[in-house]
Design a protein around this motif. Sequence first.
Motif, mmCIF file in Angstrom:
data_model
loop_
_atom_site.group_PDB
_atom_site.id
_atom_site.type_symbol
_atom_site.label_atom_id
_atom_site.label_comp_id
_atom_site.label_asym_id
_atom_site.label_seq_id
_atom_site.Cartn_x
_atom_site.Cartn_y
_atom_site.Cartn_z
ATOM 1 N N LEU A 13 0.858 -1.184 0.000
ATOM 2 C CA LEU A 13 0.000 0.000 0.000
ATOM 3 C C LEU A 13 0.895 1.236 0.000
ATOM 4 N N VAL A 14 0.716 2.107 -0.969
ATOM 5 C CA VAL A 14 1.597 3.263 -1.139
ATOM 6 C C VAL A 14 0.821 4.560 -0.918
ATOM 7 N N PHE A 15 1.368 5.418 -0.078
ATOM 8 C CA PHE A 15 0.798 6.751 0.119
ATOM 9 C C PHE A 15 1.410 7.696 -0.913
ATOM 10 N N VAL A 16 0.541 8.326 -1.699
ATOM 11 C CA VAL A 16 0.978 9.211 -2.786
ATOM 12 C C VAL A 16 0.501 10.628 -2.483
ATOM 13 N N LYS A 17 1.433 11.585 -2.583
ATOM 14 C CA LYS A 17 1.091 12.993 -2.350
ATOM 15 C C LYS A 17 1.756 13.840 -3.411
ATOM 16 N N ASN A 18 1.017 14.784 -3.953
ATOM 17 C CA ASN A 18 1.527 15.632 -5.028
ATOM 18 C C ASN A 18 2.065 14.781 -6.181
ATOM 19 N N SER A 19 1.338 13.708 -6.465
ATOM 20 C CA SER A 19 1.641 12.788 -7.579
ATOM 21 C C SER A 19 2.936 12.015 -7.392
ATOM 22 N N ALA A 20 3.517 12.026 -6.189
ATOM 23 C CA ALA A 20 4.785 11.328 -5.942
ATOM 24 C C ALA A 20 4.621 10.334 -4.795
ATOM 25 N N PRO A 21 5.080 9.088 -4.953
ATOM 26 C CA PRO A 21 5.027 8.116 -3.849
ATOM 27 C C PRO A 21 5.848 8.617 -2.658
ATOM 28 N N GLN A 22 5.277 8.522 -1.473
ATOM 29 C CA GLN A 22 5.942 9.019 -0.267
ATOM 30 C C GLN A 22 6.411 7.892 0.657
ATOM 31 N N SER A 23 5.540 6.913 0.881
ATOM 32 C CA SER A 23 5.848 5.860 1.851
ATOM 33 C C SER A 23 4.951 4.652 1.573
ATOM 34 N N HIS A 24 5.296 3.516 2.177
ATOM 35 C CA HIS A 24 4.564 2.290 1.855
ATOM 36 C C HIS A 24 4.396 1.412 3.087
ATOM 37 N N PHE A 25 3.355 0.592 3.047
ATOM 38 C CA PHE A 25 3.049 -0.350 4.123
ATOM 39 C C PHE A 25 2.705 -1.688 3.471
ATOM 40 N N GLU A 26 3.250 -2.763 4.002
ATOM 41 C CA GLU A 26 3.088 -4.092 3.408
ATOM 42 C C GLU A 26 2.285 -4.991 4.354
ATOM 43 N N PHE A 27 1.324 -5.700 3.822
ATOM 44 C CA PHE A 27 0.560 -6.606 4.663
ATOM 45 C C PHE A 27 0.000 -7.747 3.818
#
Length: 516
Positions: free
Chosen positions: A162-176
């Motif tokens: 799961l990727v958090f995207v802000k201002n059209s750019a990937p910021q951080s991710h969480f895996e589950f």
Amino acid sequence: MKLGKFYFVNFLLLSGIFFGCSDDRTAGGVTDIGNSIAGRIYLADGETPAAHARIVAYEDSWKNSNIADSVETWSDSLGNFAFDNSAEKMQLLYASQNAENFLAASIQDSMKIILGNSKSLFGKIESEFSGSVRIVGTNLSAALNSDGEFSFDSIPAGNISLVFVKNSAPQSHFEFSANSAKEKISLPALKAFSESDSLLVFADASAYADTSLGISLSDAATAISVSLKSVPSETLRGFVLPVKFNNQIDFSLFAEPDSFKITDERGNDLSFEVDYWTPQASQGVLWVRLDSLLADCEKVNLYVIHSNDSKKSRAYLPADSILAALHLFGDEKFNSSSDTSKPFGFIGYGKKIHAGEFISLDSLNPFTHNFTLSLWAYWNGKNGHHQILFTKRASPDSLLFQWYYDTINSAFSIYNVAHWDSIPGAVSAVDTNSWKMLSLVSKNDSIAMFVNGEQIGEAISFPLYKILDDIPFLVGGNEVEEESWNGAFDEIRVVQKARSAEWLRLEYETQSAAKN
């Protein structure tokens, strides 16, 4: 940089699905041309083959804004499928048949995929009020509302990034993992692990005690991030990374290496061995084997986890063509009982070589195919005699192979029964009174010397002489007393394959980062 300690055994550790630079994304069938991907697909019962299921291999990662490329195939009547020489960047696999599907985070050359039902997903990014989240390997995306909440009506079963995207750019991710029988998954609120990291973790520690999530507080985990000086230009498999510890971890908690384990971001246990570990000084170096160090990787994220049942194995494995890997911290076989002293080496302790001394590798024999010899050497300079790096000789007068400083020609040279040659420029590159990583690579009847990960001049035509005699292989000296190396050694490696220039460069840079 101290990243902090947090306690969790959540989806990422229980299900082994974290994506990272150290992921084992491809298995033993991988070649330099591409991935050999094959396997068999089953329905949710785990026994019935999924005939004529659709399988797609994707080029995608959490760093992307969307899928870059894909290839497609179909399973046969028995559920078997195969991709031949797919691009190495194809790192995710999606399989589906009717309403059942599965998203695999680790592509291998022999896979068993069990399909499952799609799930709905609800979550929240704490302290974020705009942006979106996407699921890697799919076209699924969901906007955050003003409270930072998001939802998906239907996500695949399997391993989710799961990727958090802000201002059209990937910021951080969480895996589950979405492998449970649940039809709805509600994640606790997530937050960025730190300002300088790309991981998302649970924002509220109380969520870790929610047994319905399959989470417990039984183990302690500390995240360690190892930044690379420069990114690899090729994927390196079975790469051993030295990790230097000082204030990143609580040494009182991790005082004994036998009581903890190392995992990658996806929760996979990694083989490691200790160079030195000194809790009272809060210092130590571990050598950690990475299944893969991926091309374009900027850093490697690891976890140190307290575990009473951790199983240790060496980081340097025969399966990786490693014949010898000595840290010179008591693991060497020295021929002399005289006082050799243990000066600080390049990493931990090293070995000072006195006249008449050498390190024996017994009858070790890398000379039947391509090989690489490497060590860190401290050179005190010329002394009017030959000085040995590596040698195999049956007697003082019978020389089969030798890599050495040749005092007659004032050059570093190589010799075997069929050939002799000097290596122009090596003397000035080695220099004196400083540690240098020296490597000799034999590949397809040519030989090249590297100093600090850089090749010296052109490769030399040097036909391999296949030594079959069961005679000692020596480092630092031979039976001729005055021909011992004038200086000290550390971190000796003998590998039965020709390392690439990129491998040697990364070895030099990562080992330099862990130096004393």
